[in-house]
Write an enzyme that holds these catalytic residues in place. Sequence first.
Site, PDB file in Angstrom:
ATOM      1  N   ARG A 155     -29.019 -15.969  -0.069  1.00 18.02           N
ATOM      2  CA  ARG A 155     -29.990 -16.211  -1.159  1.00 18.02           C
ATOM      3  C   ARG A 155     -30.967 -15.064  -1.360  1.00 18.02           C
ATOM      4  NH1 ARG A 155     -30.126 -21.609   1.144  1.00 18.02           N
ATOM      5  NH2 ARG A 155     -28.635 -22.863  -0.012  1.00 18.02           N
ATOM      6  N   LYS A 160     -31.706  -4.603 -12.599  1.00 17.42           N
ATOM      7  CA  LYS A 160     -30.574  -5.313 -13.203  1.00 17.42           C
ATOM      8  C   LYS A 160     -29.359  -5.057 -12.332  1.00 17.42           C
ATOM      9  CE  LYS A 160     -31.532  -5.539 -18.159  1.00 17.42           C
ATOM     10  NZ  LYS A 160     -31.130  -5.029 -19.488  1.00 17.42           N
ATOM     11  N   GLU A 174     -27.787   8.482 -21.442  1.00 20.94           N
ATOM     12  CA  GLU A 174     -28.904   7.570 -21.147  1.00 20.94           C
ATOM     13  C   GLU A 174     -30.244   8.310 -21.175  1.00 20.94           C
ATOM     14  OE1 GLU A 174     -28.481   4.393 -21.160  1.00 20.94           O
ATOM     15  OE2 GLU A 174     -26.699   3.752 -20.039  1.00 20.94           O
ATOM     16  N   LYS A 181     -38.667   4.284 -18.051  1.00 23.22           N
ATOM     17  CA  LYS A 181     -38.032   3.026 -17.621  1.00 23.22           C
ATOM     18  C   LYS A 181     -39.009   2.194 -16.791  1.00 23.22           C
ATOM     19  CE  LYS A 181     -34.088   0.542 -16.371  1.00 23.22           C
ATOM     20  NZ  LYS A 181     -32.679   0.452 -16.192  1.00 23.22           N
ATOM     21  N   GLU A 185     -36.625  -8.877 -19.448  1.00 24.65           N
ATOM     22  CA  GLU A 185     -36.138  -8.669 -20.809  1.00 24.65           C
ATOM     23  C   GLU A 185     -36.445  -9.858 -21.721  1.00 24.65           C
ATOM     24  OE1 GLU A 185     -32.554  -6.217 -21.043  1.00 24.65           O
ATOM     25  OE2 GLU A 185     -31.973  -7.420 -22.759  1.00 24.65           O
ATOM     26  N   ARG A 221     -38.053  -4.926 -23.116  1.00 25.59           N
ATOM     27  CA  ARG A 221     -37.002  -4.238 -22.334  1.00 25.59           C
ATOM     28  C   ARG A 221     -35.702  -4.079 -23.112  1.00 25.59           C
ATOM     29  NH1 ARG A 221     -35.439  -4.810 -15.889  1.00 25.59           N
ATOM     30  NH2 ARG A 221     -33.696  -3.340 -15.994  1.00 25.59           N
ATOM     31  N   ASN A 226     -31.586  -1.054 -24.420  1.00 19.75           N
ATOM     32  CA  ASN A 226     -30.160  -1.301 -24.707  1.00 19.75           C
ATOM     33  C   ASN A 226     -29.733  -0.667 -26.020  1.00 19.75           C
ATOM     34  OD1 ASN A 226     -29.538  -2.805 -22.396  1.00 19.75           O
ATOM     35  ND2 ASN A 226     -30.552  -4.579 -23.272  1.00 19.75           N
ATOM     36  N   HIS A 243     -26.128   0.019 -26.756  1.00 18.82           N
ATOM     37  CA  HIS A 243     -25.315  -0.696 -25.770  1.00 18.82           C
ATOM     38  C   HIS A 243     -24.493  -1.828 -26.378  1.00 18.82           C
ATOM     39  CE1 HIS A 243     -27.672   1.698 -23.064  1.00 18.82           C
ATOM     40  NE2 HIS A 243     -27.124   1.167 -21.987  1.00 18.82           N
ATOM     41  N   HIS A 263     -20.929  -1.535 -25.351  1.00 16.52           N
ATOM     42  CA  HIS A 263     -20.270  -2.493 -24.451  1.00 16.52           C
ATOM     43  C   HIS A 263     -18.977  -3.014 -25.064  1.00 16.52           C
ATOM     44  CE1 HIS A 263     -24.114  -3.597 -21.965  1.00 16.52           C
ATOM     45  NE2 HIS A 263     -23.604  -2.434 -21.636  1.00 16.52           N
ATOM     46  N   HIS A 292     -19.125   4.596 -19.332  1.00 18.87           N
ATOM     47  CA  HIS A 292     -20.254   3.840 -19.879  1.00 18.87           C
ATOM     48  C   HIS A 292     -21.130   4.744 -20.768  1.00 18.87           C
ATOM     49  CE1 HIS A 292     -23.512   0.918 -20.089  1.00 18.87           C
ATOM     50  NE2 HIS A 292     -24.355   1.852 -19.676  1.00 18.87           N
TER      51      HIS A 292
HETATM   52  P1  NAD Z   1     -19.914   5.366 -11.614  1.00 22.45           P
HETATM   53  O1  NAD Z   1     -20.718   4.628 -10.640  1.00 22.45           O
HETATM   54  O2  NAD Z   1     -18.542   4.906 -11.875  1.00 22.45           O
HETATM   55  O3  NAD Z   1     -19.907   6.894 -11.184  1.00 22.45           O
HETATM   56  C1  NAD Z   1     -19.186   7.804 -11.958  1.00 22.45           C
HETATM   57  C2  NAD Z   1     -18.143   8.577 -11.123  1.00 22.45           C
HETATM   58  O4  NAD Z   1     -18.806   9.585 -10.371  1.00 22.45           O
HETATM   59  C3  NAD Z   1     -17.401   7.730 -10.116  1.00 22.45           C
HETATM   60  O5  NAD Z   1     -16.087   8.185 -10.019  1.00 22.45           O
HETATM   61  C4  NAD Z   1     -18.153   8.014  -8.826  1.00 22.45           C
HETATM   62  O6  NAD Z   1     -17.399   7.765  -7.668  1.00 22.45           O
HETATM   63  C5  NAD Z   1     -18.452   9.467  -8.998  1.00 22.45           C
HETATM   64  N1  NAD Z   1     -19.600   9.989  -8.259  1.00 22.45           N
HETATM   65  C6  NAD Z   1     -20.771   9.363  -8.023  1.00 22.45           C
HETATM   66  N2  NAD Z   1     -21.648  10.232  -7.479  1.00 22.45           N
HETATM   67  C7  NAD Z   1     -21.009  11.402  -7.371  1.00 22.45           C
HETATM   68  C8  NAD Z   1     -21.395  12.683  -6.902  1.00 22.45           C
HETATM   69  N3  NAD Z   1     -22.644  12.936  -6.506  1.00 22.45           N
HETATM   70  N4  NAD Z   1     -20.484  13.676  -6.903  1.00 22.45           N
HETATM   71  C9  NAD Z   1     -19.208  13.449  -7.376  1.00 22.45           C
HETATM   72  N5  NAD Z   1     -18.802  12.272  -7.863  1.00 22.45           N
HETATM   73  C10 NAD Z   1     -19.704  11.258  -7.857  1.00 22.45           C
HETATM   74  O7  NAD Z   1     -20.642   5.414 -13.051  1.00 22.45           O
HETATM   75  P2  NAD Z   1     -22.147   5.668 -13.494  1.00 22.45           P
HETATM   76  O8  NAD Z   1     -22.065   6.406 -14.752  1.00 22.45           O
HETATM   77  O9  NAD Z   1     -22.968   6.199 -12.378  1.00 22.45           O
HETATM   78  O10 NAD Z   1     -22.671   4.185 -13.775  1.00 22.45           O
HETATM   79  C11 NAD Z   1     -22.116   3.400 -14.781  1.00 22.45           C
HETATM   80  C12 NAD Z   1     -22.378   1.950 -14.445  1.00 22.45           C
HETATM   81  O11 NAD Z   1     -23.775   1.712 -14.437  1.00 22.45           O
HETATM   82  C13 NAD Z   1     -21.772   0.994 -15.443  1.00 22.45           C
HETATM   83  O12 NAD Z   1     -21.119  -0.038 -14.771  1.00 22.45           O
HETATM   84  C14 NAD Z   1     -22.967   0.460 -16.187  1.00 22.45           C
HETATM   85  O13 NAD Z   1     -22.786  -0.849 -16.664  1.00 22.45           O
HETATM   86  C15 NAD Z   1     -24.030   0.507 -15.139  1.00 22.45           C
HETATM   87  N6  NAD Z   1     -25.397   0.576 -15.663  1.00 22.45           N
HETATM   88  C16 NAD Z   1     -26.296  -0.309 -15.166  1.00 22.45           C
HETATM   89  C17 NAD Z   1     -27.599  -0.266 -15.595  1.00 22.45           C
HETATM   90  C18 NAD Z   1     -28.632  -1.182 -14.975  1.00 22.45           C
HETATM   91  O14 NAD Z   1     -29.745  -1.245 -15.478  1.00 22.45           O
HETATM   92  N7  NAD Z   1     -28.308  -1.844 -13.905  1.00 22.45           N
HETATM   93  C19 NAD Z   1     -27.999   0.685 -16.548  1.00 22.45           C
HETATM   94  C20 NAD Z   1     -27.035   1.562 -17.034  1.00 22.45           C
HETATM   95  C21 NAD Z   1     -25.739   1.506 -16.570  1.00 22.45           C
HETATM   96  N1  GLY Z   2     -30.221  -0.257 -18.901  1.00 21.46           N
HETATM   97  C1  GLY Z   2     -31.034  -1.192 -19.612  1.00 21.46           C
HETATM   98  C2  GLY Z   2     -32.012  -1.893 -18.765  1.00 21.46           C
HETATM   99  O1  GLY Z   2     -32.126  -1.641 -17.591  1.00 21.46           O
HETATM  100  O2  GLY Z   2     -32.713  -2.752 -19.243  1.00 21.46           O
END
Ligand code: NAD
Ligand code: GLY
Length: 385
Positions: free
Chosen positions: A136, A158, A200, A242, A252, A256, A260, A263, A267, A280
Site C-alpha cells: 500500500r 504521475k 517535452e 513543472k 490535475e 496541471r 499535456n 498529448h 497518445h 513518446h
Molecule cells: P524510455 O524510458 O523508453 O527511454 C528511452 C530509451 O533510452 C530506452 O531504450 C532506454 O533504455 C534508453 N536509455 C535510457 N537512458 C539512457 C542513457 N542514459 N543512455 C542510453 N540509453 C538510455 O523513454 P523516455 O523517453 O525516457 O520516457 C517515455 C515514457 O515516459 C513514456 O512511457 C511516457 O508515457 C512517460 N512519461 C511520463 C510522464 C509522467 O509525468 N510520469 C511524463 C512524460 C512521459
Molecule cells: N507530463 C504531464 C504531467 O506530468 O502532468
Amino acid sequence: MSSSHAETHAATHAQAPELVRVGLVGRSYDILIGENLLGQASSYTGLPAAPLALVVTNEVVAPLYADTLRQALRAHHSRVEMLVLPDGENHKTWHTLNLIFDALLGHGADRQTLLYALGGGVVGDMTGFAAACFMRGVDYVQIPTTLLAQVDSSVGGKTAINHPLGKNMIGAFHQPLRVVCDLGTLKSLPQRELQAGLAEVIKYGPVADADLFDWLESNLDRLLARDPVALTRAVRRSCEIKAEVVSQDEREGGLRAILNFGHTFGHAIESGMGYGSWLHGEAVACGMVMAAHLSAALRMAQPSDVDRLTHLIERAGLPVRGPALKHFADGMDAGNAANYTAWMRHDKKSSAGTIAYVLMEGLGRAKVQSVPDALVQQVIEDRCA
Ligand code: NAD
Ligand code: GLY
C-alpha cells in the site's frame, strides 16, 4: 598527488548540484541537477537509511550505470539489490510491473524498503507505480537518465503502465522522495532519444514561458550538440516550470492539464500505432503541431506562432505530420479521422466521451476546453499523411 588525495580533492571540489524544490504540503522534495551526481554518495544523503534498497533499471541502462549507482548506495543501505527489466515502451505492462513485485517479495522487502528508478520514463513510471502499490505504498527515488525523464516524467508523481486501449491508463499519483538528474548520463543517449526529450522541453514554451521558447529558438543547435551549459539550463527551467505547476495542482484538478499540450493527439498516435513504434516525444511533438493548428482554427493562436512552433519542432528533428490515417483503421470507419478521434477518447482528460483539448493562446499561455469534433477531424485530415 596520491590517489586518495586526488579523490579527496575531487570530492572537495565536486560542484554542488543545482536544486529545484517541488513544494507540496508535507511531501516537498528536491530535484538535484548536475554532472556526475549518480555515483556520489552525497546525492542520497538525508534519504531514509533503509536496510534494503532495490534498484529497478533495464537491460540498456544497467550495463552503463548500475554498478556506479550500487557503489554510491552502499554508503546508505546494507543491502542493494538490482532488478533489470526488458527495455522499451511495449514492456510498460502488468507483466513487467509484476516482475518488480516478484523481486521485492523475493528479496524480503518490507515497508522500509526504498526503491530507486534508474532509467528513462518507462522505468520511472513503472517503478513509481510499483512503489505506490507495494504494501500500500513505499518510498522511491527517481534517477532519470533520459532528457525526457529529466525534464518531465521523473517530476510530479504521475506513475503508470499502459493498457492496449490507452496510454498510461492504469496508474497512481505517488511522489518520489528525491529526483537526481545526472546530466552526464545524457552523453550515452542515442540522438533520436535526445530529440524526443526536446519535445517535452519545447512544450513548456507554448504553455508557460514565451521567454523559454525564444531561448530555445536561439539555442536549439547547442542542445542538439549536447552543450552541457545549454542542457543544464533547459533541464533546470523545465523542472522549475513543472515544479511550479505541480505545487499548485498536484492531482490535475485544473492547471496541471496544460502540461499535456500535444498529448491527447500524441497518445492516440502511440497507442493507435502500437506502443514503441513512435517514441513518446515524437508523438507529443506531432501532437503539439496538431493542437497548435486547432488553436489557430479556433482563432486563439496566430498562424505566425503556429509556424514558429512547427519550425522549432522540425529543426529538432521531430515529426510535424501524423501517420497515415489508414494505420488507425479499427472497425467500419477504417482510414478516416473518426478512427483517430476514437483513440483520443481514451484520454484521461475525457469526460462522458467529451475530450478536453489543451490549446495555446499565443506563446506562453494555454487553455483547456472542448472543441467540436468536425473541427478536430479537419485538423487530423490536414496534418496526417
Ligand atoms: P524510455 O524510458 O523508453 O527511454 C528511452 C530509451 O533510452 C530506452 O531504450 C532506454 O533504455 C534508453 N536509455 C535510457 N537512458 C539512457 C542513457 N542514459 N543512455 C542510453 N540509453 C538510455 O523513454 P523516455 O523517453 O525516457 O520516457 C517515455 C515514457 O515516459 C513514456 O512511457 C511516457 O508515457 C512517460 N512519461 C511520463 C510522464 C509522467 O509525468 N510520469 C511524463 C512524460 C512521459
Ligand atoms: N507530463 C504531464 C504531467 O506530468 O502532468
